[in-house]
Design an enzyme around this catalytic site. Structure first.
Site, PDB file in Angstrom:
ATOM      1  N   SER A 262       0.853  -1.186   0.000  1.00  0.00           N
ATOM      2  CA  SER A 262       0.000   0.000   0.000  1.00  0.00           C
ATOM      3  C   SER A 262       0.889   1.236   0.000  1.00  0.00           C
ATOM      4  O   SER A 262       2.114   1.124  -0.029  1.00  0.00           O
ATOM      5  CB  SER A 262      -0.905   0.003   1.234  1.00  0.00           C
ATOM      6  OG  SER A 262      -0.121   0.286   2.370  1.00  0.00           O
ATOM      7  N   LYS A 263       0.223   2.378   0.120  1.00  0.00           N
ATOM      8  CA  LYS A 263       0.937   3.666   0.067  1.00  0.00           C
ATOM      9  C   LYS A 263       2.136   3.722   1.012  1.00  0.00           C
ATOM     10  O   LYS A 263       3.128   4.354   0.700  1.00  0.00           O
ATOM     11  CB  LYS A 263      -0.017   4.794   0.450  1.00  0.00           C
ATOM     12  CG  LYS A 263      -0.838   5.283  -0.710  1.00  0.00           C
ATOM     13  CD  LYS A 263      -1.376   6.657  -0.427  1.00  0.00           C
ATOM     14  CE  LYS A 263      -2.603   6.641   0.427  1.00  0.00           C
ATOM     15  NZ  LYS A 263      -3.907   6.620  -0.011  1.00  0.00           N
ATOM     16  N   ARG A 264       1.996   3.047   2.160  1.00  0.00           N
ATOM     17  CA  ARG A 264       3.088   3.139   3.125  1.00  0.00           C
ATOM     18  C   ARG A 264       4.391   2.571   2.559  1.00  0.00           C
ATOM     19  O   ARG A 264       5.462   2.828   3.082  1.00  0.00           O
ATOM     20  CB  ARG A 264       2.704   2.450   4.441  1.00  0.00           C
ATOM     21  CG  ARG A 264       2.775   0.948   4.420  1.00  0.00           C
ATOM     22  CD  ARG A 264       2.499   0.360   5.796  1.00  0.00           C
ATOM     23  NE  ARG A 264       1.080   0.271   6.067  1.00  0.00           N
ATOM     24  CZ  ARG A 264       0.322  -0.765   5.718  1.00  0.00           C
ATOM     25  NH1 ARG A 264       0.845  -1.811   5.113  1.00  0.00           N
ATOM     26  NH2 ARG A 264      -0.968  -0.775   5.980  1.00  0.00           N
TER      27      ARG A 264
END
Ligand code: GLU
Length: 332
Positions: A262-264
């Site tokens: 994900s974005k992280r």
């Protein structure tokens, strides 16, 4: 119920599809599934269909659909039928296919597969029919409205427009997944699911099976998060007297920390990755390596991978994306 799908269809008759929901940007995990679905069909000399699953209008945006098409083209994934080029089984946007879903609903109602459900949205938000697996949906619907009498239904209908649920039959469902292998789901797994929401929107499960059957899809290759939807889809197909495609579920991508990518983890949308990589070859090479199709992640064009495609090489369940690959995608 056992899925009695017969022998593999002849190569020329193979039809596969990629069916994104335009509620956001194309994520690297979607690109992974799209690439593999496309390679499977190109390898087989079949027909590849692009279908935009915008049945949930409030959540879908035309600009995302445009961007998804553009990202797929950038990857070197093409299609023989789709919303931009048409084809014999169009339209290829779910928002333009509603009549077909209504006809299927009428048939299910006639054959007593459905019942009205008056449970409030707030109560049941967590268990609404969503395309991303039972885990994401929360607990199964406990069947509160299944046993209401005709009088009770009539009385409740005065106060509230119901949703419609499919009554799961009392038998297990089994099928053999092209990647995950033999699958067995106990009777009622996941509970009775929504085929039409109270606001009139057709549920994902119904729209997808009507479309797959109407479009003559023989091979569904998609993300592992949809594996739990498969027994529901097999049951719907059977109830509607429609043929079942063969299903194969590709693993989801995880970061080195073991969490779903994900974005992280940095740039995980194609839009972000395209700002970093000038051409798609390195990404394609990395994805093919993750899929077990290349020993080393060498840069290649999507079409150069066609001869390497083998369903049996694709790993099961989850695939960990290395730090190296994340660095490659994120650093200009
Ligand atoms: N539209 C669904 C999604 O984007 C995929 C449906 C399917 O492949 O069956 O998650």
């Amino acid at each position: 119920m056992t899925d009695k799908s017969g022998p593999a269809p002849s190569p020329a008759a193979r039809r596969g599809r990629f069916a994104p929901t335009p509620s956001g940007l194309l994520h690297i995990g979607n690109a992974f599934a799209a690439l593999l679905a496309w390679l499977q069909i190109r390898r087989a000399g079949g027909t590849f269909v692009l279908r935009i699953e915008d049945i949930d209008k409030p959540r879908s945006r035309p600009e995302y659909a445009e961007q998804i098409l553009d990202d797929l083209r950038w990857l070197g994934i093409d299609w023989d039928e789709g919303p931009d080029i048409g084809g014999p089984y169009g339209p290829y946007e779910q928002s333009a296919r509603e009549e077909r879903y209504r006809a299927a609903l009428a048939r299910l109602e006639r054959d007593r597969w459905l019942y009205p459900c008056y449970c409030s949205r707030a109560e049941l938000m967590a268990i609404a029919s969503a395309p991303h697996g039972l885990a994401a949906e929360g607990p199964a619907y406990p069947g509160i409205c299944r046993g209401l009498t005709a009088e009770e239904r009539q009385a409740r209908s005065l106060a509230k427009t119901p949703s419609l649920r499919f009554a799961m039959p009392e038998h297990e469902v089994t099928y053999v997944d092209g990647i995950a292998g033999p699958q067995r789901f106990p009777a009622g797994a996941g509970g009775d699911f929504v085929v039409q929401r109270a606001d009139g929107i057709i549920g994902y499960q119904l729209a997808v099976v009507v479309d797959d059957a109407d479009m003559g899809i023989t091979d569904v290759l998609r993300g592992w998060d949809l594996l739990d939807s498969t027994p529901r889809q097999l049951l719907l197909l059977k109830a509607l007297g429609l043929p079942a495609p063969r299903y194969a579920h590709v693993p989801l991508l995880y970061g080195p920390d073991g969490r779903r990518l994900s974005k992280r983890h940095g740039s995980v949308t194609l839009r972000g990755i395209r700002q970093t990589l000038r051409s798609p070859e390195r990404l394609i090479g990395q994805l093919a390596h993750l899929a077990g199709l290349l020993e080393r992640p060498e840069p290649l064009k999507a079409r150069e991978l066609t001869p390497c495609f083998e369903l049996s090489r694709i790993p099961q369940k989850q695939v960990i994306v290395s730090e190296n690959m994340l660095r490659l995608l994120s650093v200009p």
